[in-house]
Design a protein around this motif. Sequence first.
Motif, PDB file in Angstrom:
ATOM      1  N   MET A   1       0.842  -1.182   0.000  1.00  0.00           N
ATOM      2  CA  MET A   1       0.000   0.000   0.000  1.00  0.00           C
ATOM      3  C   MET A   1       0.882   1.238   0.000  1.00  0.00           C
ATOM      4  SD  MET A   1      -2.994   1.117   2.633  1.00  0.00           S
ATOM      5  CE  MET A   1      -4.301   0.415   1.654  1.00  0.00           C
ATOM      6  N   ARG A   2       0.502   2.222  -0.806  1.00  0.00           N
ATOM      7  CA  ARG A   2       1.256   3.458  -0.934  1.00  0.00           C
ATOM      8  C   ARG A   2       0.572   4.551  -0.115  1.00  0.00           C
ATOM      9  NH1 ARG A   2       0.676   3.730  -5.968  1.00  0.00           N
ATOM     10  NH2 ARG A   2       2.433   2.392  -6.475  1.00  0.00           N
ATOM     11  N   LEU A   3       1.317   5.153   0.816  1.00  0.00           N
ATOM     12  CA  LEU A   3       0.788   6.233   1.651  1.00  0.00           C
ATOM     13  C   LEU A   3       1.639   7.487   1.495  1.00  0.00           C
ATOM     14  CD1 LEU A   3       0.108   4.276   4.988  1.00  0.00           C
ATOM     15  CD2 LEU A   3      -1.543   4.873   3.213  1.00  0.00           C
ATOM     16  N   ILE A   4       1.043   8.635   1.784  1.00  0.00           N
ATOM     17  CA  ILE A   4       1.764   9.904   1.729  1.00  0.00           C
ATOM     18  C   ILE A   4       2.258  10.236   3.132  1.00  0.00           C
ATOM     19  CG2 ILE A   4       1.637  12.347   1.134  1.00  0.00           C
ATOM     20  CD1 ILE A   4      -0.957  11.651  -0.424  1.00  0.00           C
ATOM     21  N   ASN A   5       3.547  10.515   3.247  1.00  0.00           N
ATOM     22  CA  ASN A   5       4.096  10.958   4.516  1.00  0.00           C
ATOM     23  C   ASN A   5       3.656  12.406   4.733  1.00  0.00           C
ATOM     24  OD1 ASN A   5       5.939  12.105   6.508  1.00  0.00           O
ATOM     25  ND2 ASN A   5       7.121  10.221   6.276  1.00  0.00           N
ATOM     26  N   GLU A  12       5.402   6.475   0.579  1.00  0.00           N
ATOM     27  CA  GLU A  12       6.099   5.344   1.204  1.00  0.00           C
ATOM     28  C   GLU A  12       5.250   4.104   1.002  1.00  0.00           C
ATOM     29  OE1 GLU A  12       7.611   5.851   5.203  1.00  0.00           O
ATOM     30  OE2 GLU A  12       7.908   8.020   4.889  1.00  0.00           O
ATOM     31  N   GLU A  13       5.903   2.977   0.771  1.00  0.00           N
ATOM     32  CA  GLU A  13       5.220   1.699   0.543  1.00  0.00           C
ATOM     33  C   GLU A  13       5.159   0.910   1.848  1.00  0.00           C
ATOM     34  OE1 GLU A  13       3.904   0.363  -2.254  1.00  0.00           O
ATOM     35  OE2 GLU A  13       4.529   1.872  -3.719  1.00  0.00           O
ATOM     36  N   PHE A  14       3.993   0.271   2.081  1.00  0.00           N
ATOM     37  CA  PHE A  14       3.814  -0.568   3.268  1.00  0.00           C
ATOM     38  C   PHE A  14       3.240  -1.909   2.842  1.00  0.00           C
ATOM     39  CE2 PHE A  14       3.818   3.743   4.821  1.00  0.00           C
ATOM     40  CZ  PHE A  14       4.566   3.668   5.984  1.00  0.00           C
ATOM     41  N   ILE A  19       1.146  -1.759   8.121  1.00  0.00           N
ATOM     42  CA  ILE A  19       0.495  -0.514   7.710  1.00  0.00           C
ATOM     43  C   ILE A  19       0.119   0.317   8.943  1.00  0.00           C
ATOM     44  CG2 ILE A  19      -1.454   0.483   6.460  1.00  0.00           C
ATOM     45  CD1 ILE A  19      -1.508  -2.135   4.813  1.00  0.00           C
ATOM     46  N   PRO A  20       0.613   1.553   9.025  1.00  0.00           N
ATOM     47  CA  PRO A  20       0.300   2.413  10.177  1.00  0.00           C
ATOM     48  C   PRO A  20      -1.106   2.999  10.051  1.00  0.00           C
ATOM     49  CG  PRO A  20       1.618   3.623   8.594  1.00  0.00           C
ATOM     50  CD  PRO A  20       1.486   2.224   8.047  1.00  0.00           C
ATOM     51  N   PRO A  21      -1.650   3.568  11.119  1.00  0.00           N
ATOM     52  CA  PRO A  21      -2.965   4.230  11.019  1.00  0.00           C
ATOM     53  C   PRO A  21      -2.868   5.460  10.120  1.00  0.00           C
ATOM     54  CG  PRO A  21      -1.978   4.618  13.174  1.00  0.00           C
ATOM     55  CD  PRO A  21      -1.099   3.631  12.469  1.00  0.00           C
ATOM     56  N   TYR A  22      -3.946   5.742   9.388  1.00  0.00           N
ATOM     57  CA  TYR A  22      -3.938   6.873   8.465  1.00  0.00           C
ATOM     58  C   TYR A  22      -5.372   7.252   8.102  1.00  0.00           C
ATOM     59  CZ  TYR A  22      -4.823   3.142   5.132  1.00  0.00           C
ATOM     60  OH  TYR A  22      -5.379   2.064   4.485  1.00  0.00           O
ATOM     61  N   PRO A  23      -5.604   8.528   7.795  1.00  0.00           N
ATOM     62  CA  PRO A  23      -6.910   8.954   7.284  1.00  0.00           C
ATOM     63  C   PRO A  23      -6.916   8.898   5.761  1.00  0.00           C
ATOM     64  CG  PRO A  23      -5.590  10.862   7.789  1.00  0.00           C
ATOM     65  CD  PRO A  23      -4.745   9.652   8.128  1.00  0.00           C
ATOM     66  N   ILE A  24      -8.113   8.911   5.177  1.00  0.00           N
ATOM     67  CA  ILE A  24      -8.237   9.012   3.729  1.00  0.00           C
ATOM     68  C   ILE A  24      -8.974  10.302   3.390  1.00  0.00           C
ATOM     69  CG2 ILE A  24      -8.388   6.511   3.461  1.00  0.00           C
ATOM     70  CD1 ILE A  24     -11.394   7.190   2.548  1.00  0.00           C
ATOM     71  N   TYR A  48      -1.520  12.065  12.704  1.00  0.00           N
ATOM     72  CA  TYR A  48      -1.187  10.996  11.760  1.00  0.00           C
ATOM     73  C   TYR A  48       0.070  11.339  10.974  1.00  0.00           C
ATOM     74  CZ  TYR A  48      -5.955   9.396  12.622  1.00  0.00           C
ATOM     75  OH  TYR A  48      -7.110   8.966  13.218  1.00  0.00           O
ATOM     76  N   GLN A  49       0.949  10.361  10.834  1.00  0.00           N
ATOM     77  CA  GLN A  49       2.162  10.561  10.048  1.00  0.00           C
ATOM     78  C   GLN A  49       1.921  10.275   8.568  1.00  0.00           C
ATOM     79  OE1 GLN A  49       5.613   8.454  11.486  1.00  0.00           O
ATOM     80  NE2 GLN A  49       6.919   9.200   9.830  1.00  0.00           N
ATOM     81  N   TYR A  50       0.807   9.575   8.268  1.00  0.00           N
ATOM     82  CA  TYR A  50       0.527   9.197   6.885  1.00  0.00           C
ATOM     83  C   TYR A  50      -0.923   9.488   6.522  1.00  0.00           C
ATOM     84  CZ  TYR A  50       4.945   6.795   7.392  1.00  0.00           C
ATOM     85  OH  TYR A  50       6.266   6.524   7.612  1.00  0.00           O
ATOM     86  N   ALA A  51      -1.165   9.609   5.224  1.00  0.00           N
ATOM     87  CA  ALA A  51      -2.518   9.825   4.703  1.00  0.00           C
ATOM     88  C   ALA A  51      -2.641   9.085   3.366  1.00  0.00           C
ATOM     89  CB  ALA A  51      -2.797  11.307   4.523  1.00  0.00           C
ATOM     90  N   TRP A  52      -3.901   8.867   2.937  1.00  0.00           N
ATOM     91  CA  TRP A  52      -4.165   8.156   1.685  1.00  0.00           C
ATOM     92  C   TRP A  52      -5.159   8.964   0.859  1.00  0.00           C
ATOM     93  CZ3 TRP A  52      -8.224   5.733  -0.942  1.00  0.00           C
ATOM     94  CH2 TRP A  52      -7.870   4.745  -1.876  1.00  0.00           C
ATOM     95  N   VAL A  53      -4.805   9.221  -0.400  1.00  0.00           N
ATOM     96  CA  VAL A  53      -5.669   9.949  -1.327  1.00  0.00           C
ATOM     97  C   VAL A  53      -5.722   9.137  -2.617  1.00  0.00           C
ATOM     98  CG1 VAL A  53      -6.029  12.109  -2.586  1.00  0.00           C
ATOM     99  CG2 VAL A  53      -4.967  12.162  -0.315  1.00  0.00           C
TER     100      VAL A  53
END
Length: 194
Positions: A1-5, A12-14, A19-24, A48-53
Amino acid sequence: MRLINTNDGWFEEFICNDIPPYPILSHTWEDGEKKIDMTCRIAKKDGYQYAWVVTCCIDKSSSAELTEAIKSMYQWYQQFSVCYVFLSDLPPPQVAPLEIALSRCRWFARGWTLQELIAPANVVFFDGEWKDRGDKETLIDHLVSITGINKGILRHTQSLSSMSVAQKMSWAASRTTTRIEDTAYSMLGFSTST
């Protein structure tokens, strides 16, 4: 899974369980790097250190990745820590009462956003100026009125499997997608989810 730092904006790939917690971010399609930037800012503020769009975290040039994303989308939405809904056409409170303006937002007429409303437990709505206008719980009566989806489904106190196919289809009946096949894809997960 690809997340935005959210600190530096880099991807960053997980893998699997790491996979850390993240909002979308949930939104209607239109131009805007600002949406990605604002999502990261709000996510960082929320701890949150990461987010998903979806517009940048799925490689749409890879048919395998796109197919897997479409099949897994509902389950992904269930696992997100929080869903930020950006309503670009929701005016500030001084312009129009929320109960009127909210129902006019095109987000409620799009096919894919049905999953993004139902699957996550925590959904926060932002207006066109990125002001927090409430969450799924505080806006529950408005959401039921606009969508026809009952409180039990929105609150996850009633299982999707208890609803008839006809009832589920009625939720999507007034929603549109760019491509015809996306109407069916946007309903994936509804029949197998509890």
